[in-house]
Design a protein around this motif. Structure first.
Motif, short mmCIF file in Angstrom:
data_model
loop_
_atom_site.label_atom_id
_atom_site.label_comp_id
_atom_site.label_asym_id
_atom_site.label_seq_id
_atom_site.Cartn_x
_atom_site.Cartn_y
_atom_site.Cartn_z
N VAL A 73 39.95 39.01 31.51
CA VAL A 73 41.21 39.70 31.83
C VAL A 73 41.13 41.17 31.44
N THR A 74 40.50 41.46 30.30
CA THR A 74 40.38 42.84 29.84
C THR A 74 39.53 43.67 30.80
N LEU A 76 38.96 43.03 33.99
CA LEU A 76 39.68 43.16 35.27
C LEU A 76 40.78 44.21 35.19
N ALA A 77 41.31 44.41 33.98
CA ALA A 77 42.39 45.40 33.82
C ALA A 77 41.91 46.82 34.06
N VAL A 78 40.61 47.10 33.83
CA VAL A 78 40.11 48.48 33.97
C VAL A 78 40.21 48.95 35.42
N ALA A 80 41.90 47.58 37.84
CA ALA A 80 43.27 47.42 38.32
C ALA A 80 44.14 48.59 37.89
N LEU A 81 44.03 49.00 36.65
CA LEU A 81 44.80 50.14 36.15
C LEU A 81 44.33 51.44 36.79
N THR A 84 45.88 51.75 40.26
CA THR A 84 47.32 52.01 40.21
C THR A 84 47.66 53.32 39.51
N LEU A 87 45.41 54.26 34.23
CA LEU A 87 44.29 54.20 33.30
C LEU A 87 44.00 55.57 32.71
N LEU A 95 40.46 49.34 25.85
CA LEU A 95 40.08 48.15 26.62
C LEU A 95 38.61 47.81 26.40
N ARG A 99 37.29 44.37 24.83
CA ARG A 99 36.38 43.54 25.62
C ARG A 99 35.17 43.10 24.80
N GLY A 164 34.39 40.74 35.48
CA GLY A 164 35.54 39.97 35.00
C GLY A 164 35.57 38.57 35.55
#
Length: 403
Positions: A73-74, A76-78, A80-81, A84, A87, A95, A99, A164
């Protein structure tokens, strides 16, 4: 479990290459890339030392699954942020730190559950440890060039998505396909008490303490050779930058072959003599030929031989650990040994570079050869190592499981 670990290691290799490339692409700063590298190395040592106790308390399978889930999840957040627009660089560092802080306990937990799984599957411990190490080496060897290709093809953001997903699939495989293992009675006391107990056990076991000290020094030397001296040899002696990659590649390929060979014949080999000879051959010859300035084909042949010898070292260490560490504290002791083994690695590159600047490449390689030789002597001369001759590995392992 081996498939899950292969996925996890492959994902790790993808991340090792994707993260610095991602930072360079998004910031354009070498300094910020170096800082990101620091944020990925420091938590490995911290979590290796402290995460083992958590695995002993919560259970090996639970920590493996939780570790992979949080890591996945950590990661994948990179991307994704980033997509959007949320980040920032400090958030990226946080992060990355999280990780790597959460990934290492999962690796320790999977290694700690191997003895009970090998018993349940009816697989000799020598073969099980060799399979575990062989899968690890092969995944690392394949993961690095695969990451290089995928970065050019897909870009670092997509590569992080793949990283991820590998963690999430690993978590699912462990949760669905690996049974819980018995860890013995749980010790009273809190987290810090359990950590002290594990460290005290390692300190009292002179054989494992000696083995850990050998690995600390050799990892330090190997880092200096791999990250500094091989590159200098390729430039100054071989006059061919491809020599760097070839020497690294044949070492890894030889290690995979050596691991397979030990898995096949390890049960019939004398443990102390095998470990001592393999440790000696893994370090001394490959650095000695570089110091002598031999032609590249000869250096490649000797390096492949050293890699083959190195392939037996980790499986033998695994048998040693599983035969001597009680199940209830296995993860924390293995974690402490892993943290110690990692701790000296950042010094290796600095030492190799500094010595080369002062005394030259040939003298530095000769000095490293002498240290490799000295650190290989304990199995032959230290009384504690004679304990390995008192029983066959499988017998010692079986006794530890019954205890």
């Amino acid at each position: 479990m081996l498939t899950a670990n292969a996925l996890s290691v492959t994902g790790t290799m993808l991340s090792i290459l994707a993260v610095p490339w991602f930072v360079l692409e998004t910031t354009g700063s070498a300094v910020l890339t170096g800082l990101a590298s620091f944020a990925t190395t420091l938590p490995i040592v911290i979590s290796a030392a402290l995460g083992g106790t958590l695995a002993d308390r919560l259970g090996f399978r639970a920590v493996s699954v939780l570790s992979d889930l949080v890591s996945g999840v950590t990661v994948l957040a990179v991307p994704a942020l980033f997509v959007t627009g949320g980040l920032s660089y400090p958030l990226l560092l946080a992060l990355l730190f999280l990780r790597w802080l959460t990934a290492t306990p999962g690796e320790t937990a999977r290694k700690a559950m191997l003895p009970e799984l090998s018993t349940a599957a009816g697989v000799p411990i020598e073969r099980a440890t060799a399979a575990y190490d062989g899968v690890y080496r092969a995944a690392a060897m394949v993961g690095a060039p695969l990451a290089g290709v995928l970065i050019l093809w897909l870009g670092p953001s997509v590569l992080l998505l793949v990283d991820g997903v590998t963690f999430l699939v690993s978590a699912a495989l462990i949760a669905a396909g690996v049974p819980r293992v018995r860890r013995g009675r749980r010790e009273p006391g809190g987290y810090l008490s359990g950590l002290r107990t594990g460290l005290a056990f390692l300190w009292r076991d002179r054989l494992q303490l000696s083995a850990t000290a050998m690995i600390v020094v050799v990892n330090l030397l190997d880092t200096g050779v791999t990250q500094v001296l091989l590159a200098l040899y390729a430039r100054e002696v071989a006059a061919d930058p491809r020599a760097f990659g070839l020497l690294t590649g044949v070492l890894g390929a030889g290690a995979v072959a050596g691991t397979i060979a030990y898995g096949t014949a390890g049960k019939r080999l004398p443990m102390r003599l095998t470990y001592g000879l393999c440790f000696l051959l893994a370090g001394v010859p490959r650095v000695l030929v570089l110091a002598m300035g031999v032609p590249l084909p000869a250096a490649l042949a000797v390096t492949a031989l050293s890699g083959f010898a190195a392939g037996a070292i980790n499986p033998i260490l695994g048998v040693l650990q599983y035969g001597r560490i009680p199940a209830r504290m296995r993860a924390r002791v293995i974690g402490a040994m892993t943290a110690a083994a990692y701790a000296g690695m950042p010094i290796g590159g600095l030492l190799a570079g500094s010595l080369t600047a002062v005394i030259g490449l040939g003298a530095t390689l000769s000095a490293f050869t002498c240290v490799y030789l000295l650190i290989s002597l304990p199995p032959f001369v230290c009384r504690a190592w004679r304990e390995l001759d008192r029983s066959q590995p499988s017998e010692a392992f079986g006794q530890s499981i019954r205890d």
